[in-house]
Design a protein around this motif. Structure first.
Motif, PDB file in Angstrom:
ATOM      1  N   GLU A 182       0.857  -1.329  -0.145  1.00  0.00           N
ATOM      2  CA  GLU A 182       0.108  -0.266   0.333  1.00  0.00           C
ATOM      3  C   GLU A 182       0.685   1.156   0.450  1.00  0.00           C
ATOM      4  N   SER A 183       1.872   0.680   0.666  1.00  0.00           N
ATOM      5  CA  SER A 183       2.573   2.466   0.771  1.00  0.00           C
ATOM      6  C   SER A 183       3.275   2.728  -0.489  1.00  0.00           C
ATOM      7  N   ARG A 184       3.789   1.406  -1.518  1.00  0.00           N
ATOM      8  CA  ARG A 184       4.642   1.819  -2.331  1.00  0.00           C
ATOM      9  C   ARG A 184       3.089   1.805  -4.046  1.00  0.00           C
ATOM     10  N   LYS A 185       1.658   2.055  -3.465  1.00  0.00           N
ATOM     11  CA  LYS A 185       1.127   2.631  -4.322  1.00  0.00           C
ATOM     12  C   LYS A 185       1.034   3.939  -4.043  1.00  0.00           C
ATOM     13  N   ALA A 186       0.678   4.131  -2.623  1.00  0.00           N
ATOM     14  CA  ALA A 186       0.995   5.461  -1.959  1.00  0.00           C
ATOM     15  C   ALA A 186       1.878   6.215  -2.890  1.00  0.00           C
ATOM     16  N   LEU A 187       2.372   6.327  -2.604  1.00  0.00           N
ATOM     17  CA  LEU A 187       4.667   6.848  -3.105  1.00  0.00           C
ATOM     18  C   LEU A 187       3.737   7.087  -4.200  1.00  0.00           C
ATOM     19  N   ASP A 188       3.415   6.452  -5.833  1.00  0.00           N
ATOM     20  CA  ASP A 188       3.356   6.201  -6.440  1.00  0.00           C
ATOM     21  C   ASP A 188       2.094   7.138  -7.327  1.00  0.00           C
ATOM     22  N   ALA A 189       1.253   7.534  -6.043  1.00  0.00           N
ATOM     23  CA  ALA A 189       0.493   8.035  -6.635  1.00  0.00           C
ATOM     24  C   ALA A 189       0.263   9.779  -6.376  1.00  0.00           C
ATOM     25  N   VAL A 190       0.923   9.683  -5.486  1.00  0.00           N
ATOM     26  CA  VAL A 190       1.649  10.560  -5.343  1.00  0.00           C
ATOM     27  C   VAL A 190       2.728  11.827  -6.640  1.00  0.00           C
ATOM     28  N   ALA A 193       2.246  10.464  -9.636  1.00  0.00           N
ATOM     29  CA  ALA A 193       1.966  10.884 -10.538  1.00  0.00           C
ATOM     30  C   ALA A 193       0.760  12.171 -10.669  1.00  0.00           C
ATOM     31  N   SER A 194       0.560  12.193  -9.203  1.00  0.00           N
ATOM     32  CA  SER A 194      -0.961  13.845  -9.601  1.00  0.00           C
ATOM     33  C   SER A 194       0.343  14.879  -9.740  1.00  0.00           C
ATOM     34  N   VAL A 195       1.627  14.856  -9.266  1.00  0.00           N
ATOM     35  CA  VAL A 195       2.729  16.024  -9.414  1.00  0.00           C
ATOM     36  C   VAL A 195       3.027  15.531 -11.007  1.00  0.00           C
ATOM     37  N   ARG A 196       3.038  14.485 -12.090  1.00  0.00           N
ATOM     38  CA  ARG A 196       3.612  14.715 -13.092  1.00  0.00           C
ATOM     39  C   ARG A 196       2.165  15.016 -14.248  1.00  0.00           C
ATOM     40  N   ARG A 197       1.340  14.373 -13.175  1.00  0.00           N
ATOM     41  CA  ARG A 197       0.009  14.407 -14.614  1.00  0.00           C
ATOM     42  C   ARG A 197      -0.541  16.297 -14.365  1.00  0.00           C
ATOM     43  N   ALA A 198      -0.184  17.359 -13.455  1.00  0.00           N
ATOM     44  CA  ALA A 198      -0.383  18.105 -12.906  1.00  0.00           C
ATOM     45  C   ALA A 198       1.402  19.163 -13.961  1.00  0.00           C
ATOM     46  N   GLN A 199       1.674  18.709 -13.883  1.00  0.00           N
ATOM     47  CA  GLN A 199       2.819  19.371 -14.824  1.00  0.00           C
ATOM     48  C   GLN A 199       2.223  19.479 -16.558  1.00  0.00           C
ATOM     49  N   ARG A 200       2.277  18.533 -16.225  1.00  0.00           N
ATOM     50  CA  ARG A 200       1.733  17.546 -18.002  1.00  0.00           C
ATOM     51  C   ARG A 200       0.145  18.780 -18.487  1.00  0.00           C
ATOM     52  N   ALA A 201      -0.748  18.565 -17.276  1.00  0.00           N
ATOM     53  CA  ALA A 201      -2.074  19.157 -17.566  1.00  0.00           C
ATOM     54  C   ALA A 201      -1.412  21.068 -18.253  1.00  0.00           C
ATOM     55  N   GLY A 202      -0.732  21.215 -17.159  1.00  0.00           N
ATOM     56  CA  GLY A 202      -0.381  22.776 -17.376  1.00  0.00           C
ATOM     57  C   GLY A 202       0.345  23.859 -18.607  1.00  0.00           C
ATOM     58  N   ARG A 203       1.332  22.514 -19.244  1.00  0.00           N
ATOM     59  CA  ARG A 203       2.097  22.641 -19.731  1.00  0.00           C
ATOM     60  C   ARG A 203       1.015  23.577 -21.127  1.00  0.00           C
ATOM     61  N   THR A 204       1.472  24.589 -21.898  1.00  0.00           N
ATOM     62  CA  THR A 204       0.872  25.046 -22.544  1.00  0.00           C
ATOM     63  C   THR A 204       1.376  24.582 -24.225  1.00  0.00           C
ATOM     64  N   ASP A 205       1.828  23.431 -24.391  1.00  0.00           N
ATOM     65  CA  ASP A 205       1.572  22.644 -25.560  1.00  0.00           C
ATOM     66  C   ASP A 205       1.326  21.179 -24.744  1.00  0.00           C
TER      67      ASP A 205
END
Length: 300
Positions: A70-78, A80-92
């Motif tokens: 469960e800890s691995r899943k939680a760390l992956d989720a954290v 992933a949330s940063v990486r996906r937010a960064q991509r969502a904020g890209r102009t391209d």
């Protein structure tokens, strides 16, 4: 109890994976005593023993095994949330699609052609990774979509759309005693040296060859007569001339699926899932659940 911090989860995962406080501390870039105290505090707050410690060894308890998963899943989720937010904020905007070599069963070219014509399409970056690496990339946010193969890849935490179900075959050296047969069964391969895939709970001391990470490596070892391999039928088109492919009558079928994280709301991802199923249908692969495609779920 209060919810553990991600730092504490990272501490525990390091100790649980190393099963040694000294190595875990070195990996984390910290001293061993504060790491030991942090794990002890975590256990007291949780009210459960996670690790069995002796003067000679450290081992996970049953609770520790569960908490590691469960800890691995939680760390992956954290992450992933940063990486996906960064991509969502890209102009391209861009989608990243992960696949192992030949893991698309020959469908990717037509999928990309169809996708480029969709009004919700964005640029796609295709990452060809090692065998077994696609699901972790999707899970920790390095990829938005992936081609996975059931039942071999772990689909937990993903929505999936099946594209193609196929049988399996044995890949043998041309000079192998079974290479001329019209078909084989799994029993025919008993005693044959087979590859050790990533994630196998085996080590090189069991007599099997070192872990293989891509199809070219498998082909080379088969051609050299060092092993035989069981692979999906679509790999046949990439077989080397000195490798024979013989159908296996009783091997379980495999299904190529396109996978994406649960609860995704991206219209670009939804468009890719839709055209993937349509391209598979047009190519004759056939979407397995025609009319029940779940890409609509990503928009609700």
């Amino acid at each position: 109890m209060d919810v553990p911090e991600t730092r504490e989860l990272a501490y525990f995962v390091a100790v649980a994976e190393e099963l040694h406080f000294g190595r875990a501390a070195q990996r984390l870039g910290m001293a061993q005593p504060p790491l030991s105290r942090a794990i002890a505090r975590l256990e007291r707050r949780m009210g459960v023993q996670l690790l069995e410690r002796t003067s000679r060894s450290v081992n996970l308890t049953g609770a520790g095994q569960v908490f590691l998963t469960e800890s691995r899943k939680a760390l992956d989720a954290v992450t992933a949330s940063v990486r996906r937010a960064q991509r969502a904020g890209r102009t391209d905007p861009k989608l990243t699609l992960a696949m192992k070599p030949h893991g698309d069963a020959g469908l990717l070219e037509s999928i990309l052609q169809c996708y480029r014509r969709d009004p919700d399409a964005v640029d796609i970056e295709v990452i060809v990774c090692g065998i077994g690496e696609q699901a972790p990339m999707l899970r920790d946010g390095r990829a938005d979509v992936a081609f996975l193969t059931a039942p071999y890849d772990d689909l937990a935490g993903f929505d999936t759309e099946p594209l193609l179900t196929q049988g399996q075959m044995a890949m043998l050296p041309r000079a192998h005693r079974l290479a001329g047969r019209a078909a084989l069964t799994l029993a025919d391969l008993a005693g044959e040296q087979q590859p050790r895939w990533p994630g196998d709970d085996l080590d090189a001391t069991d007599g099997r060859p070192p872990e293989v990470r891509d199809i070219s490596q498998v082909m080379q070892l088969v051609a050299l007569g060092q092993l035989v391999a069981v692979l999906p039928e679509s790999v046949r088109r990439h077989a080397w001339p000195d490798v024979a492919c013989v159908p296996l009558l009783d091997a379980p079928p495999t299904t190529v699926v396109v996978a994406w994280p649960e609860r995704t709301t991206s219209r670009a991802v939804a468009a890719l899932i839709r055209v993937s199923a349509e391209a598979a249908e047009a190519a004759g692969a056939g979407a397995l659940r025609r009319g029940e495609i779940r890409y609509q779920d990503t928009l609700t």
